[in-house]
Design an enzyme around this catalytic site. Structure first.
Site, short mmCIF file in Angstrom:
data_model
loop_
_atom_site.label_atom_id
_atom_site.label_comp_id
_atom_site.label_asym_id
_atom_site.label_seq_id
_atom_site.Cartn_x
_atom_site.Cartn_y
_atom_site.Cartn_z
N ALA A 74 -1.25 -20.88 28.37
CA ALA A 74 -2.04 -20.47 27.78
C ALA A 74 -3.00 -20.82 28.24
CB ALA A 74 -2.27 -21.16 25.87
N ASP A 75 -4.25 -19.64 27.80
CA ASP A 75 -5.36 -19.63 28.62
C ASP A 75 -6.64 -19.16 28.02
OD1 ASP A 75 -7.17 -19.95 31.61
OD2 ASP A 75 -7.11 -17.89 30.22
N THR A 76 -7.19 -19.82 27.26
CA THR A 76 -8.51 -19.21 26.72
C THR A 76 -9.76 -19.69 27.20
OG1 THR A 76 -7.59 -20.55 25.09
CG2 THR A 76 -10.08 -19.93 24.75
#
Length: 200
Positions: A74-76
């Site tokens: 994931a990347d935020t």
């Protein structure tokens, strides 16, 4: 013949918050292994495209290292307009971020990719709109003193003291923390992962 070991659940992230969110829904990672990619945005790259690219690159690294396991990457990012407010260790950058967010709405984008032991993948990008109330200089400086902002997208933690800055939120709270768990669970189930065990 010896039986094949059960696939592990690998979280390719260094974020303790993401590991805690997975554990919250009964998906405690067996392995936490950050991908270690270059996370510098390309010039003019839009927030949604940037976070999707980061998740894809993280999976490209993690996939060959764990070919027989379940993998979640994931990347935020926090975006104020088209500007990406990247996580930082520099207090001056964090101060600019908080001043920019004060009294304004911003968007939090998370890209999630899931890969099953058979190599099948699913991907999703989730957006949450967050509005900050106006912040005084004293409040900003007090928050910077806590150190909570370090390595946080947008230089705040909504699950910590940064919650006091939030006037309203539209969308997934968990997405702002770092992982939209409902969407992640749906992707895992869609690729064939059995329901999480209920511990008694």
């Amino acid at each position: 013949m010896p039986s094949q070991p059960s696939p592990k659940l690998v979280l390719a992230s260094r974020s303790p918050a993401r590991a805690a969110l997975l554990e919250q829904i009964g998906r405690r990672p067996d392995v936490v292994a950050p991908s270690g990619i270059d996370e510098t945005p390309a010039p003019g790259e839009l927030p949604r495209l940037y976070t999707a690219r980061m998740a894809e690159e993280k999976m490209r690294v993690a996939g060959p290292l764990h070919p027989d396991d379940w993998i979640v990457v994931a990347d935020t990012v926090v975006a104020c307009g088209r500007r990406i407010l990247v996580a930082t260790e520099e207090i001056e950058v964090a101060r600019r971020h908080l001043r920019m967010l004060s009294g304004r709405a911003h968007r939090v984008w998370s890209a999630v990719r899931v890969r099953g032991p058979d190599g099948a993948e699913a991907a999703r990008v989730v957006c949450t709109r967050v509005r900050f109330r106006g912040l005084s200089t004293v409040e900003i400086e007090g928050y910077l003193m806590t150190g909570e902002w370090r390595n946080r997208a947008g230089s705040y933690a909504i699950q910590g003291r940064g919650a006091a800055f939030v006037h309203g939120i539209n969308g997934s709270f968990e997405n702002v923390v770092g992982l939209p768990v409902a969407e992640t669970e749906l992707m895992l189930r869609g690729l064939g992962m059995p329901p999480a065990r209920v511990e008694t």
